[in-house]
Motif scaffolding. Sequence first.
Motif, PDB file in Angstrom:
ATOM      1  N   ARG A  77       0.816  -1.215   0.000  1.00  0.00           N
ATOM      2  CA  ARG A  77       0.000   0.000   0.000  1.00  0.00           C
ATOM      3  C   ARG A  77       0.849   1.263   0.000  1.00  0.00           C
ATOM      4  O   ARG A  77       0.337   2.354  -0.272  1.00  0.00           O
ATOM      5  CB  ARG A  77      -0.920   0.017   1.231  1.00  0.00           C
ATOM      6  CG  ARG A  77      -1.894  -1.148   1.321  1.00  0.00           C
ATOM      7  CD  ARG A  77      -2.631  -1.113   2.644  1.00  0.00           C
ATOM      8  NE  ARG A  77      -1.710  -1.214   3.778  1.00  0.00           N
ATOM      9  CZ  ARG A  77      -2.051  -0.954   5.034  1.00  0.00           C
ATOM     10  NH1 ARG A  77      -3.262  -0.542   5.321  1.00  0.00           N
ATOM     11  NH2 ARG A  77      -1.150  -1.088   6.000  1.00  0.00           N
ATOM     12  N   PHE A  78       2.138   1.132   0.319  1.00  0.00           N
ATOM     13  CA  PHE A  78       2.986   2.298   0.489  1.00  0.00           C
ATOM     14  C   PHE A  78       4.283   2.140  -0.297  1.00  0.00           C
ATOM     15  O   PHE A  78       4.591   1.066  -0.811  1.00  0.00           O
ATOM     16  CB  PHE A  78       3.295   2.514   1.980  1.00  0.00           C
ATOM     17  CG  PHE A  78       2.062   2.604   2.831  1.00  0.00           C
ATOM     18  CD1 PHE A  78       1.264   3.730   2.810  1.00  0.00           C
ATOM     19  CD2 PHE A  78       1.681   1.532   3.631  1.00  0.00           C
ATOM     20  CE1 PHE A  78       0.124   3.804   3.578  1.00  0.00           C
ATOM     21  CE2 PHE A  78       0.538   1.597   4.400  1.00  0.00           C
ATOM     22  CZ  PHE A  78      -0.252   2.742   4.375  1.00  0.00           C
ATOM     23  N   VAL A  98       1.236  12.059   7.558  1.00  0.00           N
ATOM     24  CA  VAL A  98       0.762  10.990   6.669  1.00  0.00           C
ATOM     25  C   VAL A  98      -0.637  11.303   6.152  1.00  0.00           C
ATOM     26  O   VAL A  98      -1.387  10.398   5.774  1.00  0.00           O
ATOM     27  CB  VAL A  98       0.790   9.621   7.392  1.00  0.00           C
ATOM     28  CG1 VAL A  98       2.210   9.211   7.717  1.00  0.00           C
ATOM     29  CG2 VAL A  98      -0.057   9.648   8.668  1.00  0.00           C
ATOM     30  N   SER A 126      -2.132   9.800   2.948  1.00  0.00           N
ATOM     31  CA  SER A 126      -2.698   8.446   2.985  1.00  0.00           C
ATOM     32  C   SER A 126      -4.201   8.498   3.249  1.00  0.00           C
ATOM     33  O   SER A 126      -4.968   7.705   2.689  1.00  0.00           O
ATOM     34  CB  SER A 126      -2.011   7.609   4.068  1.00  0.00           C
ATOM     35  OG  SER A 126      -0.675   7.318   3.709  1.00  0.00           O
ATOM     36  N   SER A 178      -5.840   9.637   0.008  1.00  0.00           N
ATOM     37  CA  SER A 178      -5.875   8.530  -0.953  1.00  0.00           C
ATOM     38  C   SER A 178      -6.946   7.510  -0.581  1.00  0.00           C
ATOM     39  O   SER A 178      -7.628   6.960  -1.462  1.00  0.00           O
ATOM     40  CB  SER A 178      -4.504   7.846  -1.014  1.00  0.00           C
ATOM     41  OG  SER A 178      -3.513   8.744  -1.463  1.00  0.00           O
ATOM     42  N   HIS A 197      -8.075   2.369   8.541  1.00  0.00           N
ATOM     43  CA  HIS A 197      -6.975   2.380   7.567  1.00  0.00           C
ATOM     44  C   HIS A 197      -5.772   3.122   8.128  1.00  0.00           C
ATOM     45  O   HIS A 197      -4.629   2.647   8.040  1.00  0.00           O
ATOM     46  CB  HIS A 197      -7.435   3.033   6.270  1.00  0.00           C
ATOM     47  CG  HIS A 197      -6.307   3.416   5.356  1.00  0.00           C
ATOM     48  ND1 HIS A 197      -5.586   2.499   4.628  1.00  0.00           N
ATOM     49  CD2 HIS A 197      -5.758   4.635   5.085  1.00  0.00           C
ATOM     50  CE1 HIS A 197      -4.645   3.119   3.938  1.00  0.00           C
ATOM     51  NE2 HIS A 197      -4.727   4.419   4.192  1.00  0.00           N
ATOM     52  N   LEU A 214      -1.449   1.936   9.415  1.00  0.00           N
ATOM     53  CA  LEU A 214      -0.206   2.386   8.796  1.00  0.00           C
ATOM     54  C   LEU A 214       0.994   1.878   9.577  1.00  0.00           C
ATOM     55  O   LEU A 214       1.043   2.020  10.801  1.00  0.00           O
ATOM     56  CB  LEU A 214      -0.156   3.916   8.744  1.00  0.00           C
ATOM     57  CG  LEU A 214      -0.583   4.582   7.437  1.00  0.00           C
ATOM     58  CD1 LEU A 214      -2.050   4.290   7.149  1.00  0.00           C
ATOM     59  CD2 LEU A 214      -0.343   6.089   7.481  1.00  0.00           C
ATOM     60  N   GLU A 225       6.228   3.911   7.466  1.00  0.00           N
ATOM     61  CA  GLU A 225       5.687   4.992   6.634  1.00  0.00           C
ATOM     62  C   GLU A 225       5.805   6.335   7.341  1.00  0.00           C
ATOM     63  O   GLU A 225       6.116   7.348   6.714  1.00  0.00           O
ATOM     64  CB  GLU A 225       4.228   4.697   6.266  1.00  0.00           C
ATOM     65  CG  GLU A 225       3.560   5.757   5.398  1.00  0.00           C
ATOM     66  CD  GLU A 225       4.221   5.947   4.036  1.00  0.00           C
ATOM     67  OE1 GLU A 225       3.903   6.951   3.368  1.00  0.00           O
ATOM     68  OE2 GLU A 225       5.044   5.099   3.641  1.00  0.00           O
TER      69      GLU A 225
END
Length: 424
Positions: free
Chosen positions: A24-25, A309, A312, A315, A348, A352, A356
Amino acid sequence: MLDTVDRRVQPCPECGTEIRTDPRFVVWCAACDWNMDPGEPEETPGRLERLQRRLARQHGEKLLAEVTAGVTLRPRRDGASVLAYTIALAVHGVTAALVVTGILLVVLGWGSALPLLGAVLLGIAWPLRPRFQQLPDDVPVLYRADAPELFRLIAEVAEAVGTAGVHAVVVTVDVNASVSTYGLRQRRRLEIGLGLWEILTPQQRIALLGHELGHYANGDTRHGLIIANALRSLTTWRYLLNRIPQPTLGEVALNALYLLPRCAVLGVLMLLDHLTFRATQRGEYLADSFAARAGSTEAAVGLLDRLLVGDSATSALLREANTKQVARAGNPAREEAWRGLWKRLAAHMDSLPQSEYERQRRCSALRGHGVDTTHPPTHLRRACLLTGAPTAAEVVAAPERQAALDAELAKARETLAREILNGI
């Protein structure tokens, strides 16, 4: 929908160190920084942008040195602030002169070409006029009667940071928050983006309120009505006097005519930037200290980490919207997808990996002031908060209060979730 995490292990192509990846990252190496910042290279900045970045870097580094040396930052008005206000008033004086002259020419010049010249002057003055923000009509706006518990919390945080509360709360989908004023009476408004609010802990939300209300407490000059409108007017002048590319013969003469006024406007804009940048940078560090005072140092640092972040979260919301759009019509799950959107977003963000966060911190240090000149880089703000003894919270998030806050924001949550997923 919740992310299905498929973590794998691979060697770093640069140094061979084992990398634990999350698809995902961005895949990167913490040992040698391989692929740490794979984004597209930014465009070459112009003269003004280069000056802004240089000033931001100089002032940011100096302020950080003051903080780490034990100097307590306080709101202050110095000679630079006084001169900045003087220049801003002069800029507005030029606009006023255009208006007055234009009106006189239109009223007194009948029988000649003067009214036409007056109309031109008034046309130039119109985009230069001071602007008063208004409350939006396309997103939820809450007043004290709509959300009494939220406004009580805001008042408590405002008291903790030494200022007054707000008159209205604007709720948006953004992964951000801000304060401003609206209307001729310059009433205070707080904007809360649910994309940020919903991924914070209750104590981090208090820190967020402390940071935003702290901007009122420290009297940021650059975002005040007088200087902000002066900067906007100068930017408009710069646009109006901008050099015409690939000019014709007549436009070459026009470019030559505009040369001196354009240089004068650019010079004044650079000077006003120079005079206000230090106050702006100081204002952000002060607002962070107010966040720590209201919600605790731990909560303020956690808030900065979430902001780090924030892409994220953006997104994730885009993925939710796209997934909804491709779902087949008539599918009950499609029609009810807005339910639980904010919980899915929070889940979500909670998933993380720490790698990240670390990557984003290193990117912040690498980019410095290149992305946003008005805010110090997040890694510097974080370092300032962690300097010295931790601060305890003056406002504590009581569990019973959270239910009341959730109830008051429920309608806004539903409205904005439907907007994201259903386009209504």
